[in-house]
Design an enzyme around this catalytic site. Structure first.
Site, PDB file in Angstrom:
ATOM      1  N   PHE A 176      -1.293  -2.316  10.962  1.00 56.17           N
ATOM      2  CA  PHE A 176       0.020  -1.316  10.636  1.00 56.17           C
ATOM      3  C   PHE A 176      -0.634  -0.240   9.816  1.00 56.17           C
ATOM      4  CE2 PHE A 176      -0.055  -3.232   6.411  1.00 56.17           C
ATOM      5  CZ  PHE A 176       0.214  -2.361   5.552  1.00 56.17           C
ATOM      6  N   LYS A 216      -2.735  -3.361  21.693  1.00 57.83           N
ATOM      7  CA  LYS A 216      -1.820  -4.465  21.144  1.00 57.83           C
ATOM      8  C   LYS A 216      -1.783  -3.616  19.796  1.00 57.83           C
ATOM      9  CE  LYS A 216      -0.641  -7.210  18.733  1.00 57.83           C
ATOM     10  NZ  LYS A 216       0.030  -6.747  17.314  1.00 57.83           N
ATOM     11  N   GLU A 233       3.264  -4.514  15.177  1.00 56.29           N
ATOM     12  CA  GLU A 233       4.579  -4.645  15.537  1.00 56.29           C
ATOM     13  C   GLU A 233       5.316  -3.996  14.527  1.00 56.29           C
ATOM     14  OE1 GLU A 233       2.331  -6.923  14.648  1.00 56.29           O
ATOM     15  OE2 GLU A 233       3.208  -8.795  14.176  1.00 56.29           O
ATOM     16  N   ARG A 234       4.723  -3.430  13.420  1.00 63.28           N
ATOM     17  CA  ARG A 234       5.455  -2.967  12.245  1.00 63.28           C
ATOM     18  C   ARG A 234       5.630  -1.304  12.488  1.00 63.28           C
ATOM     19  NH1 ARG A 234       2.094  -5.733   7.402  1.00 63.28           N
ATOM     20  NH2 ARG A 234       1.287  -7.494   8.934  1.00 63.28           N
ATOM     21  N   SER A 240      -6.838  -7.980   9.019  1.00 63.92           N
ATOM     22  CA  SER A 240      -7.257  -8.791   7.889  1.00 63.92           C
ATOM     23  C   SER A 240      -8.230  -9.547   8.174  1.00 63.92           C
ATOM     24  CB  SER A 240      -6.076  -9.373   7.353  1.00 63.92           C
ATOM     25  OG  SER A 240      -5.652 -10.409   8.226  1.00 63.92           O
ATOM     26  N   CYS A 282      -7.979   0.342   4.198  1.00 63.05           N
ATOM     27  CA  CYS A 282      -9.063  -0.574   3.938  1.00 63.05           C
ATOM     28  C   CYS A 282     -10.128  -0.065   3.179  1.00 63.05           C
ATOM     29  CB  CYS A 282      -9.656  -0.870   5.362  1.00 63.05           C
ATOM     30  SG  CYS A 282     -10.223   0.502   6.107  1.00 63.05           S
ATOM     31  N   GLU A 319      -7.199  -9.448  -1.645  1.00 63.96           N
ATOM     32  CA  GLU A 319      -6.868  -8.041  -1.340  1.00 63.96           C
ATOM     33  C   GLU A 319      -5.541  -7.882  -1.600  1.00 63.96           C
ATOM     34  OE1 GLU A 319      -7.169  -7.281   3.202  1.00 63.96           O
ATOM     35  OE2 GLU A 319      -7.973  -5.039   2.614  1.00 63.96           O
TER      36      GLU A 319
END
Ligand code: NAD
Length: 496
Positions: free
Chosen positions: A149, A173, A176-177, A226, A281, A382
């Site tokens: 996201f 893909k 979805e957020r 992640s 990240c 994290e």
């Protein structure tokens, strides 16, 4: 309620699944849309479209592919602001930051525009008498991208410009957020003249991901997200024979040496920890004050952290926006609580921040926790929020040991004026991307991006030269055109 759909074979479609997920507006806390969640049949339809398109796309000349890439580059460039707004509205990051994200994606498209040069093979003349040898690279087929996201425009653009330029077809893909920006980019690809089926977007969750991982017609998977999911993707997709690059999470350290300019270090540390609300990240989430650097640094850092302007991403006065969901906010606050309970001293506290007019927004303010020890949960986890944990080390060697004891190895930085210490750090840390007085050392598109250890599973980094290698496979040809009678031998061929 607006519904965000798939993009398959050059058109929008809601697919056959009735499952939906909410898409939030983080600044207000309101649901703004719903996104369709693909079934495995929807994934099959996207992969079938991509497989059908591969036959002609992989045969399309380099000059035709390049002219489409140049047109796409122009369209993304001219729609930068609109794309940034889509990112801000669903992710929450401030508009100037979202524009920066689009810009960094654009640079990968520009790199991919040079594909004729990047795909040039090697040729050896006369390797044996009247024999020549050459190498060249070909695309893999249908390749999939599964993305996080936090950079909904840039991270997919680390992948598909190069995959498509090298002759593959692509199924994305996205998270979805924040799924909308990928749909707009699909429209821009179509406007640029990309044939139907070369670029597809399948919205979804684990169901869609698993269908891609197991699909026999998907040749390779690029993943960013992640660490636990990266590990899972790598294991499951390699088990079905796919080529995989799976980039995972991070805990990025910045060392501050006593000779550093403390104002410079604290300004840049603060920007690297709180930019994009720490949802990068490459954010710095652990500061390591070396030797006597700590006390002076903490004084300046606290002032800098308190001065960050937090507000909705669309407000041009805001420097930092909300985090992505209420669950993310609650998780971050829980980790600050744990950090404090486990011995940390919260010197700047972002818990409970309320932004006037946006009381229901998902806000957490910049937070600094001093006296953090390596066993504290706020350090071992994290956090992925605007939280900077401060640790101490006596020497540069001790600080390098601390960085290397951490399971992640994505990015790191050192603030110093001492070239020898910087060199010692660069050579000693087990980390993929290193900054010297540059706290967020994200490589340019023509270098490759990737971490070490639990921050990357697979052999290839993304974009740059590794991106071209990842999306292609090499062939080497040895050829002769005999015009005399040659005797054949059963012995191992050797040059003569
Ligand atoms: P995430 O791992 O939750 O999700 C990433 C993708 O995996 C999404 O598309 C999601 O739909 C899918 N997914 C989630 N759970 C799944 C499951 N159980 N099975 C199959 N698929 C699943 O990551 P996120 O929260 O979207 O993004 C933040 C994470 O991404 C952070 O850990 C961050 O460090 C990492 N990240 C890493 C890099 C890098 O370059 N190393 C870059 C950006 C983000």
């Amino acid at each position: 309620m607006r519904t965000i759909t798939h993009w398959i074979d050059g058109a929008t479609t809601a697919g056959g699944s009735s499952r939906r997920a909410p898409v939030w507006e983080p600044a207000s806390g309101r649901q703004q849309a719903e996104v369709v969640l693909a079934s495995s049949d929807d994934v099959d339809a996207a992969v079938a479209a991509a497989a059908a398109a591969f036959t002609s796309w992989s045969q399309t000349s380099l000059s035709r592919r390049t002219s489409i890439l140049f047109r796409f580059r122009e369209l993304v460039n001219s729609h930068q602001h609109e794309l940034a707004e889509l990112v801000t509205d669903e992710h929450g990051k401030v508009l100037s930051d979202a524009r920066g994200e689009v810009q960094r994606g654009l640079e990968v498209i520009e790199f991919a525009c040079g594909i004729p040069q990047l795909l040039k093979g090697e040729f050896s003349d006369q390797v044996s008498t009247d024999v020549d040898s050459w190498t060249f690279r070909q695309p893999l087929g249908v390749v999939a991208g599964i993305t996080p996201f936090n950079f909904p425009a840039m991270v997919p653009m680390w992948m598909y410009p190069i995959a498509i330029a090298t002759g593959n077809t692509f199924v994305l893909k996205p998270s979805e957020r924040d799924p909308s920006v990928s749909m707009r980019l699909a429209e821009l690809w179509a406007e640029a003249g990309l044939p139907d089926g070369v670029f597809n977007v399948v919205q979804g969750d684990k169901v869609a991901v698993d269908a891609l991982l197991d699909h026999p017609d998907v040749a390779a998977v690029s993943f960013v997200g992640s660490t636990p999911i990266a590990k899972y993707i790598h294991e499951r997709a390699t088990a079905t024979g796919k080529r995989v690059q799976a980039l995972g999470g991070a805990k990025n350290h910045a060392l501050i040496l006593p000779d550093a300019d403390m104002q410079f270090a604290s300004d840049h540390l603060s920007a690297a920890a709180f930019g994009s609300a720490g949802e990068r990240c490459m954010s710095i989430s652990a500061g390591v004050a070396v030797g006597s650097a700590g006390d002076h640094l903490m004084e300046v850092l606290d002032r800098t952290a308190r001065s960050v302007k937090v507000g909705p991403g669309r407000d041009t006065q805001s420097e930092m926006g909300p985090v992505v969901t209420s669950q993310a906010r609650d998780r971050i606050v829980g980790l600050i609580d744990a950090g404090e309970q486990q011995g940390g001293t919260v010197t700047v506290d972002g818990r409970g921040l309320v932004v006037p007019g946006h009381e229901d927004g998902f806000f957490v303010g910049p937070t600094v926790i001093d006296d953090v020890t390596p066993d504290n949960e706020v350090y071992t986890t994290e956090v992925f929020g605007p939280v900077l944990a401060m640790l101490r080390a006596d020497t540069v060697d001790d600080a390098i040991d601390l960085v290397n004891a951490n399971p992640y190895g994505n990015g790191t930085a050192v603030f110093t004026r001492d070239g020898a210490a910087a060199r010692q750090f660069v050579r000693g840390v087990q980390v993929g991307m290193i900054g010297i007085n540059v706290p967020v050392p994200v490589p340019m598109a023509y270098h490759s991006f990737g971490g070490w250890k639990d921050s990357l599973f697979g052999e290839h980094h993304v974009h740059g030269p590794d991106g071209v290698r990842f999306y292609t496979r090499g062939k080497v040809v040895t050829a002769r055109w005999p015009d005399t009678e040659l005797s054949a031998s059963l012995d191992m061929p050797t040059a003569d």
